[in-house]
Write a protein that holds these residues in place. Structure first.
Motif, short mmCIF file in Angstrom:
data_model
loop_
_atom_site.label_atom_id
_atom_site.label_comp_id
_atom_site.label_asym_id
_atom_site.label_seq_id
_atom_site.Cartn_x
_atom_site.Cartn_y
_atom_site.Cartn_z
N ALA A 59 0.81 -1.22 0.00
CA ALA A 59 0.00 0.00 0.00
C ALA A 59 0.84 1.27 0.00
CB ALA A 59 -0.94 0.00 1.19
N ASP A 64 -4.44 1.92 -3.55
CA ASP A 64 -5.73 1.27 -3.72
C ASP A 64 -5.69 -0.23 -3.41
OD1 ASP A 64 -4.15 0.61 -5.88
OD2 ASP A 64 -5.79 0.66 -7.34
N TYR A 65 -4.51 -0.73 -3.01
CA TYR A 65 -4.39 -2.17 -2.76
C TYR A 65 -4.96 -2.53 -1.39
CZ TYR A 65 -2.48 -6.86 -2.23
OH TYR A 65 -2.34 -8.19 -2.03
N HIS A 66 -5.82 -3.52 -1.36
CA HIS A 66 -6.40 -4.03 -0.12
C HIS A 66 -5.92 -5.46 0.08
CE1 HIS A 66 -8.94 -0.51 0.26
NE2 HIS A 66 -9.31 -0.67 -1.00
N GLN A 67 -5.19 -5.70 1.15
CA GLN A 67 -4.60 -7.02 1.37
C GLN A 67 -5.68 -8.04 1.71
OE1 GLN A 67 -0.76 -7.27 3.11
NE2 GLN A 67 -1.36 -8.93 4.50
N PRO A 68 -5.68 -9.19 1.04
CA PRO A 68 -6.70 -10.21 1.30
C PRO A 68 -6.47 -10.90 2.65
CG PRO A 68 -5.64 -10.52 -0.84
CD PRO A 68 -4.81 -9.55 -0.08
N PRO A 87 1.45 -7.21 7.05
CA PRO A 87 1.29 -6.81 5.64
C PRO A 87 2.26 -7.55 4.72
CG PRO A 87 1.47 -4.89 7.08
CD PRO A 87 1.85 -6.07 7.91
N ALA A 129 -10.07 -10.79 -5.46
CA ALA A 129 -10.64 -10.99 -4.12
C ALA A 129 -10.27 -12.34 -3.52
CB ALA A 129 -12.16 -10.86 -4.20
#
Length: 380
Positions: free
Chosen positions: A90, A95-99, A120, A154
């Motif tokens: 990030a 805009d990256y959302h860690q799964p 992270p 996702a």
């Protein structure tokens, strides 16, 4: 070694015979020293239907051999202080959302449970394939989730970052990071910083119209073992991802490998420092080991060789034991592409080799036998 005329003749006889007996439609191979290219030959037909003979400048889809190129691009930014190996994703892709991490999966209906990751994902995790991000076609649970409509972006992680070595599209995220940080497309960055300085004139994410006749067609083996040829599309370009999609030649990729033999130089031009090369080509996964990444499928046979004992640097698998007497030894670097494009770098012997084909499945028995026979002759 390869400098002997009788060795070069023996290699050519081997490759010519493997084409003649139907093991592969075409093959182009090169062997390089730091300052010379003593072997570069082509055999077979790059386009069987059009009866086009393979040549040393035949262009191939190199698939995952794109990954070391992207890894070098990232390390250029690390060397300049624009990226840190311990940065979370990030920090460069807001805009990256860690799964989350997958903890339970029910194959019958595609439901699963997950938990937050322990930390992270860092840049170094992406470079070493220890992020927990896996290709769905290598992981049954993820493949089932794709079938049930889960978007690829996702999908959950298959383990905590840093916990294991798992082959996946981590380098695609690095490609996005290079583009965002540099302000240029990944293709443009690699062209300016890597391809042009090394004279890699035929390496890109898209093939210009005047070069398209030089692109090898892709083949598959059918159930009877016969080749089925896929004609090339009218437009030859890829998605421009960091983990896949480059087109290249044996000559061009040999120049890329020579840069590692030369400690970061291409001729008189320095691309990166020697320290960066040492980091990329040394064990970066500690006590972890490279693991087997596939079952036998129509796309790929089990690989890579050395799984269960070998290490990984930034973009390269690293041999820890001799593969076979008289062949590459510990410290040698390698990787491959799904269409049967292969390379290795042997720093101790000052030697690198690249063998390019366009045939599925990856690493089938005849291909592996060809590669081993080729390597034995190179070291003879």
């Amino acid at each position: 070694m390869i400098d002997r005329p009788d060795t070069r003749l023996a290699i050519s006889d081997l490759l010519r015979s493997r084409v003649a007996r139907g093991d592969v439609p075409a093959v182009v191979a090169a062997v390089a020293h730091a300052d010379a290219l003593p072997y570069l030959e082509a055999f077979g037909r790059s386009d069987v239907a059009a009866n086009v003979g393979a040549t040393p400048d035949t262009i191939f889809r190199i698939a995952s051999m794109t990954k070391p190129v992207t890894s070098l691009a990232v390390m250029m930014l690390v060397e300049e202080g624009r990226v840190s190996l311990d940065d979370p994703i990030a920090a460069h892709l807001p805009d990256y959302h860690q799964p989350p991490v997958l903890t339970r999966f029910e194959a019958s209906d595609g439901t699963y449970e997950s938990r937050p990751p322990s930390r992270p994902i860092l840049v170094r995790d992406l470079l070493t394939h220890t992020s927990g991000i896996s290709y769905p076609f290598f992981h049954p649970a993820l493949a089932r989730l794709i079938e049930t409509g889960t978007p690829a972006a996702a999908l959950p992680l298959v383990h905590d970052p840093g916990a294991k070595w798992t082959y996946g599209p981590s380098t695609a995220i690095l490609g996005r990071m290079v583009a965002h940080t540099s302000g240029a497309t990944l293709d443009a960055f690699c062209r300016r910083r890597i391809f042009d300085p090394l004279g890699m004139a035929d390496t890109a994410y898209a093939v210009h119209s005047d070069k398209q006749r030089r692109v090898a067609t892709l083949h598959e083996r059918n159930a009877m073992g016969a080749f089925v040829e896929r004609p090339n599309p009218a437009i030859l370009e890829s998605r421009g991802r960091g983990d896949d999609g480059l087109f290249s030649t044996a000559h061009d990729y040999a120049a890329f490998l020579q840069m590692f033999l030369n400690g970061g130089r291409g001729g008189t031009t320095r691309l990166v420092g020697e320290r960066t090369i040492r980091i990329m080509t040394s064990n970066q996964i500690g006590p972890l080991v490279v693991e087997l990444v596939a079952r036998n499928t129509p796309l790929v046979r089990q690989f890579p060789p050395g799984a269960g004992k070998n290490k990984f640097g930034f973009g390269f698998q690293i041999e820890t034991e001799p593969t076979e007497e008289g062949m590459r030894g510990p410290g040698s670097l390698s990787w491959s592409g799904v269409f049967n494009t292969h390379f290795w770098i042997d720093p101790r012997n000052g030697l690198a080799a690249v063998v390019l084909m366009q045939l599925l499945p990856a690493n089938d028995e005849k291909i592996v036998d060809l590669l081993r026979a080729f390597e034995r002759l190179v070291y003879q």
